[in-house]
Design a protein around this motif. Structure first.
Motif, PDB file in Angstrom:
ATOM      1  N   GLU A 163       1.073  -4.793   2.804  1.00 44.86           N
ATOM      2  CA  GLU A 163      -0.334  -4.685   3.195  1.00 44.86           C
ATOM      3  C   GLU A 163      -0.601  -5.396   4.514  1.00 44.86           C
ATOM      4  O   GLU A 163      -1.412  -4.925   5.321  1.00 44.86           O
ATOM      5  CB  GLU A 163      -1.215  -5.271   2.085  1.00 44.86           C
ATOM      6  CG  GLU A 163      -2.703  -5.048   2.306  1.00 44.86           C
ATOM      7  CD  GLU A 163      -3.533  -5.555   1.148  1.00 44.86           C
ATOM      8  OE1 GLU A 163      -4.763  -5.411   1.198  1.00 44.86           O
ATOM      9  OE2 GLU A 163      -2.943  -6.096   0.190  1.00 44.86           O
ATOM     10  N   VAL A 180       0.866  -1.181   0.000  1.00 49.37           N
ATOM     11  CA  VAL A 180       0.000   0.000   0.000  1.00 49.37           C
ATOM     12  C   VAL A 180       0.898   1.225   0.000  1.00 49.37           C
ATOM     13  O   VAL A 180       2.032   1.181   0.501  1.00 49.37           O
ATOM     14  CB  VAL A 180      -0.955   0.027   1.220  1.00 49.37           C
ATOM     15  CG1 VAL A 180      -1.966  -1.094   1.136  1.00 49.37           C
ATOM     16  CG2 VAL A 180      -0.178  -0.045   2.526  1.00 49.37           C
ATOM     17  N   GLU A 188      -3.107   5.946   4.281  1.00 46.04           N
ATOM     18  CA  GLU A 188      -3.042   5.431   2.925  1.00 46.04           C
ATOM     19  C   GLU A 188      -3.303   6.528   1.905  1.00 46.04           C
ATOM     20  O   GLU A 188      -4.152   7.411   2.105  1.00 46.04           O
ATOM     21  CB  GLU A 188      -4.058   4.301   2.740  1.00 46.04           C
ATOM     22  CG  GLU A 188      -3.934   3.582   1.415  1.00 46.04           C
ATOM     23  CD  GLU A 188      -4.871   2.399   1.296  1.00 46.04           C
ATOM     24  OE1 GLU A 188      -4.832   1.711   0.269  1.00 46.04           O
ATOM     25  OE2 GLU A 188      -5.655   2.165   2.252  1.00 46.04           O
TER      26      GLU A 188
END
Length: 238
Positions: free
Chosen positions: A185, A143, A151
């Motif tokens: 992630e 991510v 994020e």
């Protein structure tokens, strides 16, 4: 004979130019004079003959217009080239350390990308760059994170999808001072779970009034004295 508008030559006079379609009535007198050689036809208005542009004037006008078009076209191309010119940003790696995400030292690399790039494409290019230079990098998926460990989805403070040029405008920094991070992630999800668990396990604080606190303290003292009294009587009986 030449058309004063497009420069196309023709042998016989026509009311309209076959190339540009403009009217050629200004050349009628010239055509009639050329059809009857040896005769000179006087024009009633000499100034009207002078207003007819010559072929040389037309070619100069055409050349100047061509330069104007080229300058405009080159200006547009230069602007598009500047917009698509790659810029340099910094890409790092964040991993989970205990319960917090922290960047790894010595793992930051420069990345040259287009300012029009979006978050998914930026994540893909950043992961490829990191895998190229760091063979010990964990397998994805990854991510893309901001420096505050959130994020990268929208431009901060807005609802617009992330675009590097928009992000640069919002933070007011040069491209070479922008730093973004990739994070496995699985680490990112564990950090979110740890953060939720910490917030849920906070001790509950009960606030009472002063009179209630004094009453509770007096009850505790009374119970302690009663326990001591009964203990003393029991010892005497023994």
């Amino acid at each position: 004979m030449f058309c004063p508008f497009c420069g196309v030559g023709f042998s016989l006079f026509t009311p309209f130019c076959a190339s540009c379609g403009r009217s050629l009535e200004l050349l009628r007198d010239q055509a009639e004079g050329s059809d009857s050689p040896g005769t000179s036809k006087q024009t009633e208005n000499p100034e009207q003959k002078q207003t007819c542009p010559s072929y040389k004037q037309f070619m100069e006008y055409r050349k100047s217009k061509s330069k104007e078009r080229q300058a405009f076209s080159c200006g547009v191309k230069l602007k598009l080239k500047q917009q698509s010119k790659p810029v340099k940003i910094n890409i790092g790696i964040m991993v989970l350390q205990q319960t917090d995400l922290k960047p790894l030292r010595g793992k930051t690399l420069p990345l040259f990308i287009s300012p029009e790039i979006t978050a998914p494409d930026l994540l893909k290019q950043a992961a490829e760059k990191m895998r190229t230079f760091h063979r010990d990098l964990e397998e994805g998926p990854y991510v893309l994170l901001y420096p505050d460990c959130t994020e990268v989805i929208n431009v901060p403070g807005t609802e617009r999808p992330f675009r590097l040029a928009d992000y640069k405008e919002e933070i007011g920094k040069n491209y070479n001072r922008i730093s973004l991070f990739i994070c496995p992630e699985s680490h990112f999800k564990q950090a979110l779970i740890a953060e939720d668990g910490t917030s849920d396990s906070d001790p509950e604080i009960v606030i009472t009034s002063r009179s209630t606190a004094e009453f509770n303290q007096a009850g505790i003292l009374t119970c302690s004295r009663t326990f001591i009294y009964h203990t003393a009587i029991s010892n005497c009986n023994i």
